[in-house]
Motif scaffolding. Structure first.
Motif, short mmCIF file in Angstrom:
data_model
loop_
_atom_site.label_atom_id
_atom_site.label_comp_id
_atom_site.label_asym_id
_atom_site.label_seq_id
_atom_site.Cartn_x
_atom_site.Cartn_y
_atom_site.Cartn_z
N LEU A 97 0.83 -1.19 0.00
CA LEU A 97 0.00 0.00 0.00
C LEU A 97 0.87 1.25 0.00
CD1 LEU A 97 -2.63 -0.97 2.75
CD2 LEU A 97 -2.74 -1.42 0.29
N LEU A 155 -2.67 3.23 3.03
CA LEU A 155 -2.49 2.77 4.40
C LEU A 155 -3.36 3.60 5.35
CD1 LEU A 155 -1.09 0.99 6.48
CD2 LEU A 155 0.79 2.63 6.53
N ALA A 173 0.45 -3.89 10.75
CA ALA A 173 0.71 -2.89 9.72
C ALA A 173 1.88 -1.98 10.06
CB ALA A 173 -0.55 -2.05 9.48
N LEU A 179 0.16 -6.13 4.35
CA LEU A 179 0.53 -5.21 5.41
C LEU A 179 2.02 -5.29 5.71
CD1 LEU A 179 -2.45 -5.70 7.91
CD2 LEU A 179 -2.19 -3.98 6.10
N THR A 185 3.89 -3.64 2.97
CA THR A 185 3.78 -2.18 3.08
C THR A 185 4.79 -1.64 4.08
OG1 THR A 185 1.42 -2.28 2.53
CG2 THR A 185 2.20 -0.30 3.65
N GLN A 231 7.91 0.79 2.93
CA GLN A 231 8.06 2.12 3.50
C GLN A 231 9.40 2.28 4.20
OE1 GLN A 231 4.68 3.02 6.00
NE2 GLN A 231 3.46 3.73 4.26
#
Length: 337
Positions: free
Chosen positions: A134, A139, A173, A283, A286, A290
């Protein structure tokens, strides 16, 4: 006793001995050294895990190393991992290459794994879709759609499971936990006090988790600490026995991964996010994506995620992430009309 008969009798022990010695390296088409290099402990653990799944499947199917056929092996790789494995996937090919080396060592001819490889579309393997992650906007939408936000959740008798799911999904997450790590997270693995930045340390151990998990430390940022600590307080008030942070029931039993998948998928649905894999893996992808975009070194990410090999973290560089866009303001709903 012949080698093949020994593998029929105790395949797990024979395989462990095989990869621990020089014979395994000599079966590699890449091995050109006069003195074969031994496997690293991390690689050996991965190979043992892979072969363990195959050995368990043989036991269920009442097959042995001496009786497995190429068609059997195609069936194994196509049905592995809860029936979701595509025969043309990279992991299917790696399984067959590993078994091909075993059968070369056992001098079984024809080699059933080599026969099975013929049925794989090598061009399709190269076109495997990248993992999905995401972007920041998505997110944020996911977090806004978490369970446990409705007014009737104030009733602890009926709403504690939604608040548990909320805290668990936040932790997955924002701290990059595998589903198995979230299910098996222990109360004692959660730091007692936030650090100077308000983050909470999670000390992940393999106990009660997936057997490929490695002991590692990750951090839940301050954005998620309030959710987790609030749930831990409620968990204590409910007097739930056992050590699991996110138990399935008031008796403290563990959640099933299928339950977690359904709950995460429901959050994706409420958020209106159409992703190819609406589960915990996205998740985790993601979180890792990031981290890399924020400048975390690949070696450090390997440690944070509890991965065995640094090259495993490299895949997150190529995660499919949509371009970030500002979320449009919500228009009037049918209820407002």
């Amino acid at each position: 006793m012949s080698k093949l008969a020994a593998w029929d009798s105790n395949p797990l022990k024979c395989f462990a001995d095989f990869i621990a010695g020089p014979d395994f390296a000599l079966t590699s088409s890449r091995q050109r050294d006069l003195a074969p290099k031994p496997l690293s402990p991390e690689s050996a653990a991965i190979y043992r895990f892979m072969f363990g799944k195959f050995a368990a499947w043989m036991l269920e199917e009442r097959l042995k190393m001496s009786t497995v056929t190429g068609r059997d092996l195609q069936r194994f790789v196509a049905l592995a991992h809860d029936g979701q494995r595509d025969l043309n996937s990279k992991i299917a090919y790696r399984y067959l290459r590993l078994l091909e080396r075993c059968y070369d060592y056992l001098e079984r001819a024809p080699n059933p794994a080599r026969d099975a490889i013929v049925g794989i579309d090598r061009a399709q393997i190269a076109r495997d879709a990248p993992m999905t992650a995401l972007n920041a906007d998505e997110l944020q939408r996911f977090m806004a759609a978490l369970p446990g936000q409705r007014a009737d959740d104030d009733n602890k008798a009926s709403g504690w499971k939604r608040r548990r799911d909320r805290a668990m999904q936040v932790t997955m997450a924002l701290a990059g936990l595998r589903v198995a790590e979230a299910i098996g997270l222990l109360v004692d693995e959660v730091g007692r006090q936030p650090d100077i930045e308000g983050a909470l340390v999670l000390n992940i151990t393999p106990e009660q988790k997936h057997r490929t998990s490695y002991e590692h430390t990750t951090t839940l940022p301050k954005e998620g600490v309030a959710e987790l600590t609030a749930w831990l307080s409620e968990r204590a008030e409910l007097n739930i026995p056992g050590a699991l942070v996110f138990p399935a029931n008031l008796e403290g039993e563990p959640l099933h991964k299928a339950t977690v998948y359904r709950q995460v998928k429901a959050t994706f649905g409420r958020a209106g996010l159409a992703v190819s894999r609406a589960g915990g893996r996205t998740l985790r992808n993601t979180f890792a994506s990031q981290q890399l975009r924020q400048g975390t070194p690949q070696s450090e990410l390997t440690t944070v995620l509890g991965l065995a090999l640094e090259r495993s973290a490299e895949a997150y560089k190529y995660a499919k992430v949509n371009e970030e866009t500002s979320a449009p303001e919500a228009g009037p709903t049918a209820k407002d009309a």
